[in-house]
Write a protein that holds these residues in place. Sequence first.
Motif, short mmCIF file in Angstrom:
data_model
loop_
_atom_site.label_atom_id
_atom_site.label_comp_id
_atom_site.label_asym_id
_atom_site.label_seq_id
_atom_site.Cartn_x
_atom_site.Cartn_y
_atom_site.Cartn_z
N GLU A 1 0.82 -1.21 0.00
CA GLU A 1 0.00 0.00 0.00
C GLU A 1 0.86 1.26 0.00
O GLU A 1 0.51 2.27 -0.64
N THR A 2 1.97 1.23 0.72
CA THR A 2 2.83 2.40 0.89
C THR A 2 4.28 2.01 0.69
O THR A 2 4.71 0.94 1.13
N VAL A 3 5.03 2.87 0.03
CA VAL A 3 6.47 2.68 -0.12
C VAL A 3 7.18 3.84 0.59
O VAL A 3 6.89 5.01 0.32
N VAL A 4 8.10 3.49 1.49
CA VAL A 4 8.92 4.47 2.20
C VAL A 4 10.37 4.19 1.85
O VAL A 4 10.83 3.04 1.91
N VAL A 5 11.11 5.24 1.49
CA VAL A 5 12.53 5.10 1.15
C VAL A 5 13.36 5.82 2.21
O VAL A 5 13.11 6.99 2.51
N VAL A 6 14.32 5.10 2.78
CA VAL A 6 15.29 5.73 3.68
C VAL A 6 16.49 6.15 2.85
O VAL A 6 17.16 5.33 2.23
N ALA A 7 16.76 7.46 2.82
CA ALA A 7 17.85 8.02 2.03
C ALA A 7 18.90 8.62 2.96
O ALA A 7 18.69 8.71 4.17
N ASN A 8 20.03 9.03 2.39
CA ASN A 8 21.00 9.79 3.18
C ASN A 8 20.90 11.27 2.80
O ASN A 8 20.21 11.64 1.83
N LYS A 9 21.59 12.11 3.52
CA LYS A 9 21.44 13.56 3.31
C LYS A 9 21.95 13.99 1.94
O LYS A 9 21.56 15.06 1.43
N ASN A 10 22.79 13.17 1.30
CA ASN A 10 23.35 13.54 0.01
C ASN A 10 22.45 13.15 -1.16
O ASN A 10 22.48 13.80 -2.21
N ASN A 11 21.66 12.08 -1.00
CA ASN A 11 20.86 11.62 -2.14
C ASN A 11 19.36 11.82 -1.95
O ASN A 11 18.57 11.50 -2.85
N ALA A 12 18.93 12.34 -0.79
CA ALA A 12 17.50 12.42 -0.47
C ALA A 12 16.73 13.28 -1.46
O ALA A 12 15.64 12.91 -1.92
N VAL A 13 17.27 14.46 -1.80
CA VAL A 13 16.55 15.37 -2.70
C VAL A 13 16.39 14.74 -4.08
O VAL A 13 15.31 14.78 -4.69
N ALA A 14 17.46 14.13 -4.58
CA ALA A 14 17.40 13.51 -5.90
C ALA A 14 16.43 12.33 -5.91
O ALA A 14 15.68 12.14 -6.89
N ILE A 15 16.41 11.54 -4.84
CA ILE A 15 15.47 10.42 -4.77
C ILE A 15 14.04 10.93 -4.74
O ILE A 15 13.15 10.40 -5.42
N LYS A 16 13.79 11.99 -3.97
CA LYS A 16 12.44 12.54 -3.89
C LYS A 16 11.97 13.02 -5.25
O LYS A 16 10.80 12.83 -5.63
N ARG A 17 12.85 13.65 -6.02
CA ARG A 17 12.47 14.10 -7.36
C ARG A 17 12.12 12.93 -8.27
O ARG A 17 11.22 13.03 -9.10
N LEU A 18 12.83 11.82 -8.09
CA LEU A 18 12.60 10.66 -8.94
C LEU A 18 11.29 9.96 -8.64
O LEU A 18 10.55 9.57 -9.55
#
Length: 409
Positions: free
Chosen positions: A47-64
């Motif tokens: 139902e839900t997908v949560v991604v744990v990112a690091n401070k360096n890749n979080a913004v790029a992952i969110k855009r994707l």
Amino acid sequence: MRKLKTALILAGGDSTRFWPLEEKPFFTFLGKPLILYQIEEVSQYTETVVVVANKNNAVAIKRLIGKHHVIIQKDSLPGQAGAILSVKNFLNGEVLIINANDILDYSIISQLISQTKTHKLILVGKKKNEYFPGGYLRFSNKNKVIEVVEKPKKNKLPSSIVKLVLDYFSDIDDLITAIKSVETKQDDLYELAINHLLATNIDCQYLSYDNYWQTLKYPWQVLTMMKGFLTRVKGLQIAKTASISKNALIIPPVFIGDNVKIGDYVKIVGPCYIGEDSVIGDYSLIRESQIGKDCLIGSFSEIARSYIGNGVFLHRNYVGDSVIFDEVMMGAGAVTANLRFDESPIRDTNLSKLGVMIGSQTRIGVNTTILPGIKIGKKCLVGPNETVRYDLEDKVFLVKGEERNNLNL
């Protein structure tokens, strides 16, 4: 079939072991970042997908990934266990934990779902005949999982079953409590927490997986994952805007993207993928490889079983069993050696053939030879007529056999 409540994708690692390459979740195969393949597949079962990112890749992952949730892993909480603790206030109930660096047949999740009514913990494993530097499962005489052994020695394997990071918890609070209950100075807190749960006789089910599985931990594993993705290329797919010489020979399966130009007497032997806006010069040979977008593969080059990133410039080169990342330039006559004369495995791998792994924006001079298994960092300059016999760190200038810090980059 019902969906699981939450999938938690762990993408907060720093990719240190992946050097000289960068950011495993963004590594592109067939024109799409790895993490997007995962989210598209996993979303069918959760139902839900949560991604744990690091401070360096979080913004790029969110855009994707758009609508899906991204949470930044705290620097003070390293490793997989740290990723779980970083999101503990955002999760409750059942959770399926997934490694962002893996690709597999996620239809196994439907089989896993069928087991969730009667089991609180489900672990998935795959039989491996060759050694894998990861976690292994130990079984009791009754074939019950009793322990996860992280990176055992080759001569002390508890079984032939490698544990995949596809872990189901009916209540994530059980895992969080276990993590807080154990201590270690090694990078195995997550595995010890699972062992803590197994010791409490939690109702655990083992699920055997026997389909394809590739993971990215070390740079040479890009080649194995690429080979798996290339099996998805079917037939001869040529974009309408591509321009192909009538004298070129293309043997499917091959994908050719928009605005690609293929010159006279080029031979392409599939499976191959050639990204948009790339140019393949006259008399070049490409076999079982992926070419990124905006590349120039100059005349008389040969590329075999290799991953070529975006914006790469080659000129009369041989590139075999190699990974060349974005915006690398190789001068005319530079070659990659990929086989030892004694045919023994290269580096700490099971591979008898392995060429070079080059980080982004590096320049290789004309007539340079790079020995098997060498890693060259990003933004390096290698002068002409060099023989590269050892790894080069980022931003190094190698000229006349002397290594210097390239302070201008």
